[in-house]
Design a protein around this motif. Structure first.
Motif, PDB file in Angstrom:
ATOM      1  N   LYS A 225       0.832  -1.216   0.000  1.00  0.00           N
ATOM      2  CA  LYS A 225       0.000   0.000   0.000  1.00  0.00           C
ATOM      3  C   LYS A 225       0.861   1.259   0.000  1.00  0.00           C
ATOM      4  O   LYS A 225       0.516   2.265  -0.628  1.00  0.00           O
ATOM      5  CB  LYS A 225      -0.937  -0.006   1.201  1.00  0.00           C
ATOM      6  CG  LYS A 225      -2.077  -1.004   1.085  1.00  0.00           C
ATOM      7  CD  LYS A 225      -2.999  -0.957   2.298  1.00  0.00           C
ATOM      8  CE  LYS A 225      -4.162  -1.929   2.126  1.00  0.00           C
ATOM      9  NZ  LYS A 225      -5.044  -1.942   3.328  1.00  0.00           N
ATOM     10  N   ARG A 226       1.995   1.199   0.687  1.00  0.00           N
ATOM     11  CA  ARG A 226       2.876   2.366   0.731  1.00  0.00           C
ATOM     12  C   ARG A 226       3.566   2.586  -0.621  1.00  0.00           C
ATOM     13  O   ARG A 226       3.817   3.730  -1.013  1.00  0.00           O
ATOM     14  CB  ARG A 226       3.895   2.229   1.860  1.00  0.00           C
ATOM     15  CG  ARG A 226       3.234   2.127   3.234  1.00  0.00           C
ATOM     16  CD  ARG A 226       4.222   2.256   4.370  1.00  0.00           C
ATOM     17  NE  ARG A 226       4.506   3.658   4.653  1.00  0.00           N
ATOM     18  CZ  ARG A 226       5.217   4.082   5.700  1.00  0.00           C
ATOM     19  NH1 ARG A 226       5.727   3.197   6.544  1.00  0.00           N
ATOM     20  NH2 ARG A 226       5.454   5.363   5.888  1.00  0.00           N
ATOM     21  N   LYS A 229       0.849   4.298  -2.673  1.00  0.00           N
ATOM     22  CA  LYS A 229       0.682   5.696  -2.257  1.00  0.00           C
ATOM     23  C   LYS A 229       1.833   6.552  -2.768  1.00  0.00           C
ATOM     24  O   LYS A 229       1.617   7.654  -3.299  1.00  0.00           O
ATOM     25  CB  LYS A 229       0.609   5.761  -0.729  1.00  0.00           C
ATOM     26  CG  LYS A 229       0.398   7.166  -0.183  1.00  0.00           C
ATOM     27  CD  LYS A 229       0.323   7.132   1.335  1.00  0.00           C
ATOM     28  CE  LYS A 229       0.150   8.545   1.898  1.00  0.00           C
ATOM     29  NZ  LYS A 229       0.117   8.525   3.396  1.00  0.00           N
ATOM     30  N   ARG A 232       1.407   7.161  -6.533  1.00  0.00           N
ATOM     31  CA  ARG A 232       0.360   8.144  -6.860  1.00  0.00           C
ATOM     32  C   ARG A 232       0.859   9.574  -6.686  1.00  0.00           C
ATOM     33  O   ARG A 232       0.550  10.459  -7.489  1.00  0.00           O
ATOM     34  CB  ARG A 232      -0.875   7.902  -5.999  1.00  0.00           C
ATOM     35  CG  ARG A 232      -1.702   6.693  -6.408  1.00  0.00           C
ATOM     36  CD  ARG A 232      -3.086   6.725  -5.776  1.00  0.00           C
ATOM     37  NE  ARG A 232      -3.009   6.663  -4.324  1.00  0.00           N
ATOM     38  CZ  ARG A 232      -3.010   5.532  -3.612  1.00  0.00           C
ATOM     39  NH1 ARG A 232      -3.041   4.367  -4.255  1.00  0.00           N
ATOM     40  NH2 ARG A 232      -2.967   5.551  -2.303  1.00  0.00           N
TER      41      ARG A 232
END
Length: 499
Positions: A225-226, A229, A232
């Protein structure tokens, strides 16, 4: 960014499905021009794929325009040559043969007195199929003959064979088949189902290959997930893919492998295909090839004078193997298979009896085994190197009462503690040995394992797919570690776009 186009003969062929600006008729595609540097992916769903038909010209034009198309002209030509796919299926899973036998035995008008036929006709959709028993066959056929909808005829003579294959169109499908096709297309490329007004535009698309079922993946869920992120924030759309998404690779600008790699494995095939398609790839196939085999790595490091433990490469047929190990390395000694990972396939022998037993066991798995002097340390260094510079450093402690950082039990795997440090606190000779080792491999992301005993530093191995877990390797840098990796992808993807 990449754009996905779906080409059909007539607009009415797409009537049962969700409307999209990405669906073009053949006539529209004939006059289509792409703008900017965006890559174009084409799914050719024209009804006829025979030579010089609209479907054939669709694939031909796509290739001439530099668009990546499914099916390719080569696939269409291959499907017209029966000799390439007239394969006996006797080695398939028994459940496949049983399903074909049961389907072929159903009563059908116009057949022999028993009502049985020895022919079964099925359709596959992007490697998916309605019948669970045929999933392995459908997946294998799609890998060899990538085609959106494929009609396959099985026939039994002495054994079940593929009698014929031909591309089919959505216009050929029944209502129930349309549902299966739509689900398969959705799985194959979700972009087509997104409404254009809600689609966020990113500068680049990055595929992150993961295996949700892997017991010890290189990155945990929080770390993945990091990465997403961090991507993005830099204008990179990071999308997770799995081994089923092999044919989708041309949609992306880069591939980031976050699954344990091996040569005889889909991860290596993904890396090879991605590189051939012009994507930025970490881990690249050369790095996988060089890192995953410890025999190659040991020879490479030794010949380039990178400090390592004293190491012998032992052959299965070597008569004096035990004597050589004892005389040159002594006890205790470490023996390992070339492609082990996470401390698997590694044994420590404290005497000749254990050495013989260990070699006997490992030679069942490999024709060559590495024997290495045992260097006792309380921890192993792990230096993360990206693009030729050290980006993180960890001390991995040994499991309490054990000589490795991992201990594999029957039901679970134990690991020792860790300490994460800034790279500027790591002894200079440790960092230098790590950089010297990775320069021999490539310019990707590596994890170098080293032992330090006094002033002596020895490189144990170089990992092409190093662990980056939340709360471990990122303990010091936090989110900055993920940004460094994504920034490297961004720089490389921008360079490829400018080239």
């Amino acid at each position: 960014m990449s754009r996905l186009l779906i080409v059909v003969d007539r607009a009415t062929d797409w009537a049962p499905y969700y409307p999209s600006e990405d669906v073009l008729t053949f006539e529209q595609y004939l006059h289509f021009t792409s703008s900017g540097t965006a890559r174009v992916r084409v799914i050719n769903l024209c009804q006829s794929a025979r030579y010089l038909s609209q479907g054939y010209y669709c694939s031909l034009l796509a290739e001439a325009r530099g668009h990546n198309v499914v099916p390719s002209v080569m696939t269409l030509n291959d499907l017209s040559r029966k000799g390439l796919f007239s394969l006996e299926l006797t080695e398939l899973d028994p459940s496949v043969i049983q399903w074909l036998e049961e389907s072929g035995a159903r009563v059908r008008p116009g057949h022999d007195d028993s009502g049985a036929t020895h022919e079964v006709r099925v359709r596959t959709y992007f490697g998916q199929v309605q019948h669970p028993e045929l999933k392995p066959v459908a997946r294998a056929l799609f890998e060899h003959f990538p085609c959106p909808v494929l009609e396959v005829v099985f026939k039994r003579r002495k054994a079940w064979q593929i009698e014929s294959m031909r591309p089919a169109s959505p216009a050929d499908l029944s209502e129930s088949e349309q549902d299966v096709f739509a689900a398969a297309l959705d799985r194959f490329s979700t972009i087509v189902w997104r409404k254009p007004r809600t689609r966020r535009r990113y500068r680049f698309d990055l595929a992150m290959l993961v295996n949700p079922d892997e017991a010890m993946p290189p990155s945990d869920e929080a770390a993945l997930k990091r990465f997403e992120k961090a991507g993005r924030k830099l204008g990179i759309n990071v999308e997770r893919i799995t081994r089923r998404d092999y044919m989708r690779l041309p949609e992306y600008d880069g591939l980031f492998i976050r699954e344990t790699t091996a040569i005889d494995h889909h991860t290596y095939r993904f890396a090879r295909k991605a590189e051939a398609e012009g994507l930025v790839v970490i881990d690249d196939p050369v790095s996988i090839l060089r890192c995953t085999n410890k025999v190659f790595l040991a020879d490479l490091l030794k010949n380039n004078k990178v400090p390592t433990p004293r190491t012998l490469i032992i052959s299965k047929d070597q008569k004096d193997a035990v004597d050589r190990i004892v005389s040159e390395l002594g006890f205790p000694v470490v023996i390992k298979i070339p492609d082990g990972a996470f401390s698997r396939g590694v044994t420590k022998a404290k005497d000749e009896k254990e050495l013989k037993a260990g070699l006997r066991d490992l030679f069942r798995q490999s024709a060559l085994v590495l024997a290495q002097e045992y260097l006792y340390t309380d921890y192993d260094w792990r230096i993360g190197v990206l693009g030729g510079r050290a980006i993180y450093a960890c001390k991995y402690m040994m499991v309490k009462g054990h000589w490795q950082i991992y201990q594999h039990g029957e039901s679970r795997v134990e690991s020792g503690g860790f300490e994460t440090l800034p790279t500027f606190e790591v002894p200079r000779n440790v960092i230098q040995a790590s950089l010297n080792a990775t320069r021999l491999i490539g310019n990707g992301l590596y994890g170098v394992d080293l032992k330090q005993s006094g002033n002596r530093v020895a490189v144990i191995e170089v990992n092409d797919n190093p662990s980056i877990d939340s709360g471990v390797e990122d303990k010091f840098l936090g989110g900055e570690l993920y940004t460094l990796v994504m920034q490297e992808f961004l720089s490389r993807m921008e360079a490829k776009r400018r080239a």
